[in-house]
Design a protein around this motif. Structure first.
Motif, PDB file in Angstrom:
ATOM      1  N   ASN A   1      56.048  -1.411  36.814  1.00  9.52           N
ATOM      2  CA  ASN A   1      56.299   0.035  36.897  1.00  9.52           C
ATOM      3  C   ASN A   1      56.156   0.533  38.329  1.00  9.52           C
ATOM      4  O   ASN A   1      56.935   1.367  38.792  1.00  9.52           O
ATOM      5  CB  ASN A   1      55.351   0.806  35.986  1.00  9.52           C
ATOM      6  CG  ASN A   1      55.657   0.602  34.526  1.00  9.52           C
ATOM      7  OD1 ASN A   1      56.729   0.134  34.163  1.00  9.52           O
ATOM      8  ND2 ASN A   1      54.709   0.936  33.677  1.00  9.52           N
TER       9      ASN A   1
ATOM     10  N   THR B   1      59.228  -0.656  40.406  1.00 10.79           N
ATOM     11  CA  THR B   1      60.471   0.036  40.047  1.00 10.79           C
ATOM     12  C   THR B   1      60.478   1.493  40.498  1.00 10.79           C
ATOM     13  O   THR B   1      61.540   2.098  40.590  1.00 10.79           O
ATOM     14  CB  THR B   1      60.730  -0.026  38.530  1.00 10.79           C
ATOM     15  OG1 THR B   1      59.634   0.572  37.837  1.00 10.79           O
ATOM     16  CG2 THR B   1      60.952  -1.456  38.077  1.00 10.79           C
ATOM     17  N   GLN B   2      59.337   2.060  40.825  1.00 15.58           N
ATOM     18  CA  GLN B   2      59.279   3.445  41.297  1.00 15.58           C
ATOM     19  C   GLN B   2      59.487   3.562  42.807  1.00 15.58           C
ATOM     20  O   GLN B   2      59.635   4.657  43.327  1.00 15.58           O
ATOM     21  CB  GLN B   2      57.940   4.082  40.911  1.00 15.58           C
ATOM     22  CG  GLN B   2      57.810   4.305  39.432  1.00 15.58           C
ATOM     23  CD  GLN B   2      56.470   4.895  39.047  1.00 15.58           C
ATOM     24  OE1 GLN B   2      55.770   5.462  39.873  1.00 15.58           O
ATOM     25  NE2 GLN B   2      56.115   4.768  37.791  1.00 15.58           N
TER      26      GLN B   2
END
Length: 102
Positions: free
Chosen positions: A15, A18-19
């Motif tokens: 996460n 991917t940010q």
């Protein structure tokens, strides 16, 4: 022991990666597990405090009596009073894309 669970929630590696803004960065990460041995529960908790991981971001903490209860219980449950802790560690390298024109 019916004690509050006061750990900090850590980000999920996928996460987090991917940010990242894809057009401005390159990222590489490596995950590993590292096991360390501590003489007892007190030494483990001291090690967390030394690296700054003993600070709870939600301002939750055990009382002195609760901490003593946890340490004493953990020490009695481990053979030879040694505690093996396995850390899941993520190494993340992020670099800016120097070819990007603004």
């Amino acid at each position: 022991l019916n004690l509050p669970f006061t750990r900090n929630h850590l980000p999920n590696t996928i996460n987090l990666v991917t940010q990242l803004p894809i057009e401005t960065t390159q990222s590489h990460f490596h995950e590993d597990k590292i096991t360390l041995t501590y003489k007892n529960a007190s030494q483990f908790f001291r090690s967390l405090k030394i690296i700054g991981a003993g600070t709870n971001l939600n301002n939750q903490k055990l009382s002195i009596a609760q901490m003593k209860q946890l340490i004493n219980y953990w020490d009695t449950q481990t053979p030879y009073r040694e505690i093996n802790i396995t850390y899941h560690v993520t190494f993340l390298v992020v670099t800016k894309n120097k070819n990007l024109v603004y």
